[in-house]
Design a protein around this motif. Structure first.
Motif, PDB file in Angstrom:
ATOM      1  N   GLU A   1       0.825  -1.212   0.000  1.00 51.09           N
ATOM      2  CA  GLU A   1       0.000   0.000   0.000  1.00 51.09           C
ATOM      3  C   GLU A   1       0.862   1.266   0.000  1.00 51.09           C
ATOM      4  O   GLU A   1       0.360   2.355  -0.245  1.00 51.09           O
ATOM      5  CB  GLU A   1      -0.909   0.014   1.229  1.00 51.09           C
ATOM      6  CG  GLU A   1      -1.911  -1.124   1.253  1.00 51.09           C
ATOM      7  CD  GLU A   1      -2.535  -1.296   2.619  1.00 51.09           C
ATOM      8  OE1 GLU A   1      -3.693  -0.879   2.802  1.00 51.09           O
ATOM      9  OE2 GLU A   1      -1.854  -1.867   3.516  1.00 51.09           O
TER      10      GLU A   1
ATOM     11  N   SER B   1      -2.849   3.082   5.844  1.00 47.61           N
ATOM     12  CA  SER B   1      -4.250   3.226   5.454  1.00 47.61           C
ATOM     13  C   SER B   1      -5.029   3.875   6.601  1.00 47.61           C
ATOM     14  O   SER B   1      -5.167   3.284   7.675  1.00 47.61           O
ATOM     15  CB  SER B   1      -4.867   1.863   5.121  1.00 47.61           C
ATOM     16  OG  SER B   1      -6.254   1.965   4.951  1.00 47.61           O
TER      17      SER B   1
ATOM     18  N   LYS C   1      -5.761  -0.454   0.997  1.00 47.14           N
ATOM     19  CA  LYS C   1      -5.703   0.505  -0.085  1.00 47.14           C
ATOM     20  C   LYS C   1      -5.350  -0.228  -1.385  1.00 47.14           C
ATOM     21  O   LYS C   1      -5.087  -1.437  -1.371  1.00 47.14           O
ATOM     22  CB  LYS C   1      -4.628   1.572   0.205  1.00 47.14           C
ATOM     23  CG  LYS C   1      -4.916   2.451   1.401  1.00 47.14           C
ATOM     24  CD  LYS C   1      -3.683   3.187   1.886  1.00 47.14           C
ATOM     25  CE  LYS C   1      -3.024   4.046   0.823  1.00 47.14           C
ATOM     26  NZ  LYS C   1      -3.810   5.277   0.559  1.00 47.14           N
TER      27      LYS C   1
ATOM     28  N   GLU D   1     -12.872   5.542   0.659  1.00 47.51           N
ATOM     29  CA  GLU D   1     -12.979   6.667  -0.282  1.00 47.51           C
ATOM     30  C   GLU D   1     -12.615   7.980   0.408  1.00 47.51           C
ATOM     31  O   GLU D   1     -11.894   8.820  -0.155  1.00 47.51           O
ATOM     32  CB  GLU D   1     -14.398   6.748  -0.855  1.00 47.51           C
ATOM     33  CG  GLU D   1     -14.787   5.597  -1.759  1.00 47.51           C
ATOM     34  CD  GLU D   1     -15.054   4.298  -0.994  1.00 47.51           C
ATOM     35  OE1 GLU D   1     -15.257   4.355   0.248  1.00 47.51           O
ATOM     36  OE2 GLU D   1     -15.051   3.233  -1.642  1.00 47.51           O
TER      37      GLU D   1
ATOM     38  N   ASN E   1      -8.859   8.050   1.025  1.00 44.92           N
ATOM     39  CA  ASN E   1      -8.119   8.320  -0.210  1.00 44.92           C
ATOM     40  C   ASN E   1      -8.144   9.808  -0.547  1.00 44.92           C
ATOM     41  O   ASN E   1      -7.148  10.371  -1.025  1.00 44.92           O
ATOM     42  CB  ASN E   1      -8.705   7.519  -1.369  1.00 44.92           C
ATOM     43  CG  ASN E   1      -8.341   6.042  -1.297  1.00 44.92           C
ATOM     44  OD1 ASN E   1      -7.388   5.664  -0.611  1.00 44.92           O
ATOM     45  ND2 ASN E   1      -9.094   5.201  -1.985  1.00 44.92           N
TER      46      ASN E   1
ATOM     47  N   ASP F   1      -5.671  11.516   1.697  1.00 45.61           N
ATOM     48  CA  ASP F   1      -4.306  11.273   1.226  1.00 45.61           C
ATOM     49  C   ASP F   1      -3.975  12.151   0.019  1.00 45.61           C
ATOM     50  O   ASP F   1      -2.869  12.683  -0.095  1.00 45.61           O
ATOM     51  CB  ASP F   1      -4.127   9.801   0.853  1.00 45.61           C
ATOM     52  CG  ASP F   1      -4.124   8.887   2.062  1.00 45.61           C
ATOM     53  OD1 ASP F   1      -3.924   9.381   3.187  1.00 45.61           O
ATOM     54  OD2 ASP F   1      -4.332   7.669   1.883  1.00 45.61           O
TER      55      ASP F   1
END
Length: 251
Positions: free
Chosen positions: A116, A120, A126, A227, A230, A233
């Motif tokens: 990953e 995460s 991920k 989601e 992400n 990130d």
């Protein structure tokens, strides 16, 4: 025999005992007793690499982890990492790190990788980078899937570390080795599936209090969804890129 690495593991076990960590390890028999193998591990906390080497001790082996180059240039941790034959990852020169890992595999080492790449925040898997599969294919060695669950309760991104005596249960499960095959994208997809199965398995026997920050939203916890994580990130990456650009302009 590797006296220094063995000593570090002994010290780590002493620390774990002081913290009251309760390890449940299954599937150690899937760690190859000889020969090279990529050990692919999920990533939920900063201490994952200290736990991921435990199953390999069942066959008296050591894992060479791929770790950020910053750890190797530190005056204290650097010599220690090199003495344990871990592999530095310089993102500006990734090819060199990759070649070093492939050579280590060909030399019969176990190489630890986090597919990953980053922790995460959702504590779900991920998307995976293809490096683990590509290294296995090039070196002709298997990939051994491994999952760790509970380490996010000790120290994870965005939350204070809990390094005192917490009596935290930590589950580690090792799956059957995956023989290398092409294309790397298909092998990576299979690895993701196998690790998802392992993760669901250890979660099924783990207590997850409602709304706790370390519990995935899927299990009724307070962690962001995959989601949402992400998106966080991506925002962090954008902000970091902006800072680097500003620093470059100021030179």
């Amino acid at each position: 025999m590797e006296p220094f690495y063995r000593t570090i593991i002994g010290l780590a076990r002493t620390v774990f005992a002081g913290q009251g960590l309760k390890f449940t390890v299954t599937g150690e028999e899937h760690i190859p007793a000889t020969g090279g193998a990529v050990i692919a591990i999920n990533h939920t906390g900063y201490m994952d690499f200290t736990y991921a080497g435990l199953p390999a001790r069942a066959v008296k082996r050591y894992v060479r982890f791929m770790a950020k180059n910053e750890v190797f240039v530190h005056k204290i941790s650097g010599p220690m990492m090199r003495a344990m034959k871990h592999i530095p990852v310089d993102r500006a020169a990734g090819g060199e790190s990759y070649r070093a890992a492939v050579q280590a595999l060909r030399d019969g080492e176990l190489v630890g990788v986090f597919p990953e790449a980053t922790i995460s925040r959702s504590f779900e898997l991920k998307g995976f980078k293809s490096g683990a599969a590509r290294m296995a294919i090039e070196s002709g060695t298997p990939v051994v899937p491994m999952v760790i669950w509970g380490s996010q309760r000790v120290w994870t991104k965005g939350y204070p570390k809990r390094l005192g005596r917490t009596n935290t249960p930590i589950s580690i499960a090792v799956g059957e080795p995956i023989a290398p095959f092409e294309p790397a994208s298909d092998m990576t997809a299979l690895l993701h599936t196998r690790m998802e199965e392992l993760l669901r398995g250890v979660q099924a026997s783990y207590e997850h209090p409602a709304d706790e920050y370390w519990v995935p939203a899927r299990l009724g916890g307070g962690a962001p969804t995959l989601e949402e994580a992400n998106a966080m990130d991506a925002a962090d990456a954008e902000a970091k890129a902006a800072r680097r650009s500003k620093e470059t302009e100021g030179k």
